[in-house]
Design an enzyme around this catalytic site. Structure first.
Site, PDB file in Angstrom:
ATOM      1  N   GLU A 110       0.782  -1.226   0.000  1.00  0.00           N
ATOM      2  CA  GLU A 110       0.000   0.000   0.000  1.00  0.00           C
ATOM      3  C   GLU A 110       0.818   1.282   0.000  1.00  0.00           C
ATOM      4  O   GLU A 110       0.335   2.315  -0.465  1.00  0.00           O
ATOM      5  CB  GLU A 110      -0.927  -0.005   1.230  1.00  0.00           C
ATOM      6  CG  GLU A 110      -2.007  -1.051   1.182  1.00  0.00           C
ATOM      7  CD  GLU A 110      -3.005  -0.770   0.069  1.00  0.00           C
ATOM      8  OE1 GLU A 110      -3.508   0.361  -0.019  1.00  0.00           O
ATOM      9  OE2 GLU A 110      -3.250  -1.689  -0.737  1.00  0.00           O
ATOM     10  N   SER A 519     -52.102 -36.326  27.279  1.00  0.00           N
ATOM     11  CA  SER A 519     -51.951 -37.092  28.518  1.00  0.00           C
ATOM     12  C   SER A 519     -50.675 -36.772  29.278  1.00  0.00           C
ATOM     13  O   SER A 519     -50.509 -37.226  30.408  1.00  0.00           O
ATOM     14  CB  SER A 519     -52.000 -38.593  28.216  1.00  0.00           C
ATOM     15  OG  SER A 519     -53.305 -38.972  27.887  1.00  0.00           O
TER      16      SER A 519
END
Length: 879
Positions: A110, A519
């Site tokens: 860079e 149940s």
């Protein structure tokens, strides 16, 4: 005359020429003055503008105390990272954590003159600006940038990415400001922690994790160069999306490192020859998405989204990864089996391929491009496949564009509708599938059909043997399900599976699906009937015991509105022989259960059930309450059953143990229903009753509706549940340490099929989860409290037997009667010598016309009305 005139003409010409020369000189003087003035005023204007911009710039000194937005992290009980959630993935590194070679790679890529103090190159590269300006000029567009690392830091922290002259000037000025407060190294560190590197990664720490699953100090040289090549174009040079150009960019960075003397020629050659190793790594494999969703929603409600997702909060949970994975797999496989007809006696139909692709789409799919018709992620344990060719007996399929597999008859046999037959009919694969069909596949699952004659015909799928590996055609089930796993003594939630797949539905059915429990609600009413001390405390003198005999004959109850409620049994049959209470529960026989509810009285049963954590509004005052007319969630059922398993204590389920801020301070767990709290200090029901219920629920697995779980071989207890029209299927059960609640049903509460039942749909899911839960547990019996005694009884009469009887557990002081009463008793205030009444009285209220029966002898049926046959009533669930 002629000569004079000529001389005069020449002189005039000279005078005219001199005047012209003086005029031109004056023009240039004026022009020069104007230019000078323009330059002076332009310089003053530009200078004033620059001064204005300089003073309008923010103070960069604040970056010394920069705290970046850090995402929320959620951890499992063992410290494993479950999820990272936030707008940006970031892992900010301190200067000493960043390898020098990684710095060198980014500088080479860079800003080659970064370490220079030459004002031509640092902090702004003027040659670079001129070069970029020329390229932009010849292209008539802002093609190339010329930002140094200080300029990029300025832009990333303070400016927008728009390409304008004003923004560029502000960027340059900010770069100079940065050099007044920070060293080269400090500026580079800010850059490395801020720069975007693709795939949601901001900073090198996050990028190293996402691309390589490593810390930065573990990166190799080619991996460092790859990351350093990303800032120029994170999407274009991405090694996951564009490996060819990413390799070229990586090698370019290596070449620049060589030029700058950071690596040797040999290192450069070896790194350039290295293969690409980048793969997508998530920060944490979120196997508990329903749990983390609840956590995020609670955090946002208490602290706001910004604090939740950007301040680095760390949440520690009770999730056990291996059990959460087991819950996910059990629910997904169980629901898939239902949709394929592999767990029920009701055959299912194949819904057909997901879609059909044309040749262009086929080519793209074979190159690994995910078809757009598919959801973003494969749901649950499914994988997409593309049919390449077929014959009558098999199909060649590309598995997610990566490998070719052969799908034979075993993988499609369920479509014939007879998966449990000794020899299934052959499926014509060529008629079923064709080239271009997009289908769902899963690893082959042996349905595990039971032997003929086995009770309840529960199919418990099996893990394929080594020689049975392969793939199976499947489909996304329309039915849904949920499972909650919990430590039954502490309330720590170890797993939450809120549906088939979080990627398809975010609705958490484990916490928010209110459904009738069938149940599986019976034990709360049975406990009320067994709790002699509580009954006495409420002025009721008649209690039941596990061996009390209950009549199983047609029953008709007059309701307050004048209609009659006539419960029936699941098998639509009755028995002339009274049945012991424990067997009524084990075999889930309905009519005796309703008699037990009427025995204790509905208002009393409701008050008793509230001790298990249910709200009054959930419990309707109807005779079908005992058969599951309430509306409950899987989480509530797990909590309620834990009362039986832990000796009577109502624990508070919790998911979160602590929340820690970035600075290490713990946040208060306020208004949090699933955060750790103090454990209860006293039981809500009699400990002995809890133990008796556990012993009775053990019989459900030993020889009742839950018998399919018996091969697990541990001390286990539980109960099945199925509602009217088979709309909901349940199994709730526990061992010494873990409890789990499993539910299966449609989101629209539609029927699942005539043969659907808790024993067939929910129980196999529970079994597979508990198999994992028990894998690391010893086989410990349930703790017997001090208020339990044993006595010898006559099982035929349900009375005490002095010699030779069977030994049962009972509450101390609450034994069966020594003899059978002469007649049954009716009414809440009836005495033992009152004759039976044919008119029903209230259950604790004189205006209540519900039948209530008392006594430890067989409870008799009231007088018959009409033909005496029982019919199914829609007021409540069945089984």
């Amino acid at each position: 005359m002629h000569v004079q005139v000529e001389a005069k003409g020449q002189g005039g010409m000279r005078r005219e020429h001199n005047r012209g020369t003086r005029g031109q000189g004056r023009f240039w003087r004026i022009t020069g003055q104007v230019v000078v003035l323009l330059v002076v005023f332009g310089t003053l204007g530009v200078g004033s503008w620059l001064i204005y911009l300089w003073h309008s710039l923010p103070s960069v000194a604040e970056l010394k105390h920069w705290n970046p937005a850090t995402p929320l992290r959620i951890y499992a009980a063992n410290g494993q990272l479950l999820s990272v959630d936030g707008p940006r993935l970031r892992d900010t590194l301190q200067s000493q954590q960043i390898p020098d070679q990684l710095r060198n790679a980014f500088v080479s890529a860079e800003n080659g003159h970064f370490w220079s103090n030459n004002p031509i190159y640092y902090p702004v590269s003027f040659p670079g600006i001129l070069r970029a300006a020329w390229i932009d000029l010849i292209h008539f567009a802002p093609v190339q940038g010329a930002s140094t690392i200080p300029e990029q830091v300025a832009r990333n922290f303070y400016l927008s990415p728009e390409k304008t002259i004003t923004r560029k000037v502000r960027e340059i000025l900010l770069a100079y400001k940065l050099t007044q407060h920070f060293s080269h190294r400090d500026i580079l560190d800010l850059y490395l922690n801020k720069i975007y590197l693709g795939n949601g990664a901001y900073g090198i720490g996050a990028a190293a994790q996402i691309y390589y699953g490593k810390q930065v100090d573990a990166l190799s040289l080619p991996q460092m160069a790859m990351l350093a090549g990303l800032p120029a174009a994170p999407a274009y040079f991405n090694p996951l999306a564009n490996p060819k150009d990413a390799r070229a960019r990586r090698n370019y960075v290596l070449g620049r490192m060589l030029v700058h003397g950071y690596i040797s020629q040999q290192e450069a050659r070896e790194a350039e020859a290295a293969p690409l190793t980048a793969q997508y790594h998530t920060e944490g494999r979120n196997i508990a998405r329903y749990a983390t969703q609840w956590i995020e929603q609670w955090l946002v409600s208490q602290y706001g989204a910004d604090m939740t997702y950007r301040t680095g909060l760390r949440v520690y949970t009770t999730i056990v990864p291996r059990l959460q994975s087991a819950a996910n797999e059990a629910v997904a496989t169980g629901l898939e089996n239902y949709s394929m007809g592999l767990d029920s006696l009701d055959p299912k139909q194949y819904q057909g391929p997901v879609a059909h692709l044309d040749e262009t789409q086929i080519t793209q799919a074979l190159n690994g491009v995910r078809p757009t018709v598919l959801p973003p992620q494969d749901p649950a344990n499914l994988h997409w496949g593309l049919v390449l060719s077929t014959t009558r007996s098999h199909a060649k399929i590309s598995l997610e564009g990566q490998e070719s597999i052969d799908l034979g008859q075993r993988g499609v046999a369920w479509i014939a509708g007879a998966p449990n037959a000794k020899k299934s009919p052959q499926v014509d694969v060529a008629k079923l599938l064709k080239r271009g069909d997009l289908v769902w596949l899963r690893h082959y699952v042996n349905p595990g059909w039971p032997a003929n004659g086995e009770d309840w015909r529960t199919a418990v799928w099996k893990t394929p043997a080594p020689g049975e590996a392969g793939w199976q055609l499947t489909q996304i089930p329309k039915v849904q399900g949920a499972l909650v796993g919990m430590d039954n003594s502490t309330g720590a939630i170890v797993s939450i599976a809120g549906g088939f797949s979080y990627s398809l539905s975010h609705f958490d059915r484990a916490l928010y699906a209110y459904r009738q429990p069938g149940s599986s609600f019976k034990p709360f009413v049975y406990a009320a009937a067994l709790d002699g001390p509580e009954l006495l405390a409420h002025g009721k003198s008649n209690y039941l015991t596990p061996i009390s005999l209950i009549a199983d004959t047609p029953l008709k109850i007059k309701l307050p509105n004048g209609t009659y409620y006539k419960p029936t049994n699941y098998e639509k049959t009755f028995s002339d022989t009274p049945i012991p209470l424990w067997k009524d529960l084990a075999d889930s026989i309905n009519v005796p259960s309703v008699r037990i509810l009427m025995h204790v009285g509905i208002p009393y049963a409701i008050q008793y059930a509230k001790q298990f954590g249910f709200k009054n509004t959930q419990l309707p005052p109807v005779p079908s309450l005992v058969l599951g007319a309430a509306d409950v969630t899987p989480m509530q059922m797990a909590r309620a059953y834990a009362v039986f398993s832990n000796g009577g204590f109502l624990i508070n389920p919790y998911l979160i143990t602590k929340v820690i801020k970035a600075d290490g301070e713990a946040l208060p767990l306020k208004n949090c229903t699933l955060c750790v709290t103090q454990p209860p200090n006293k039981p809500v029901i009699t400990p002995g009753v809890a133990y008796l219920m556990t012993r009775m629920l053990q019989r459900v697995i030993r020889n009742g509706t839950g018998i399919a779980a018996k091969p697990l071989g541990h001390y286990l207890a539980g109960k099945t549940g199925t509602t009217n029209d088979e709309k909901n299927a349940w199994f709730v059960g526990y061992g010494r340490h873990y409890i789990a609640s499993a539910w299966v049903g449609y989101d629209n509460n539609g029927p699942m099929g005539h043969w659907a039942a808790g024993a067939r749909e929910a129980l196999p899911i529970w079994i597979h989860f508990m198999k994992s839960a028990l894998a690391e547990e010893g086989d410990y019996p349930f703790f017997k409290p001090q208020d339990i005694t044993q006595a010898s009884i006559n099982p035929k009469t349900g009375t005490l037997e002095s010699e030779g009887g069977q030994v049962f557990d009972f509450l101390s002081g609450f034994l069966p009667p020594a003899s059978v009463p002469e007649f049954p008793l009716f009414g809440p205030n009836a005495s033992m010598n009152m004759p039976p009444s044919t008119t029903s009285t209230g259950s604790g209220n004189a205006n209540n016309s519900f039948l209530q029966q008392f006594g430890n002898a067989p409870l008799q049926n009231p007088p018959k009305s009409g033909n005496g046959n029982s019919t199914q009533n829609n007021n409540g669930p069945l089984f």
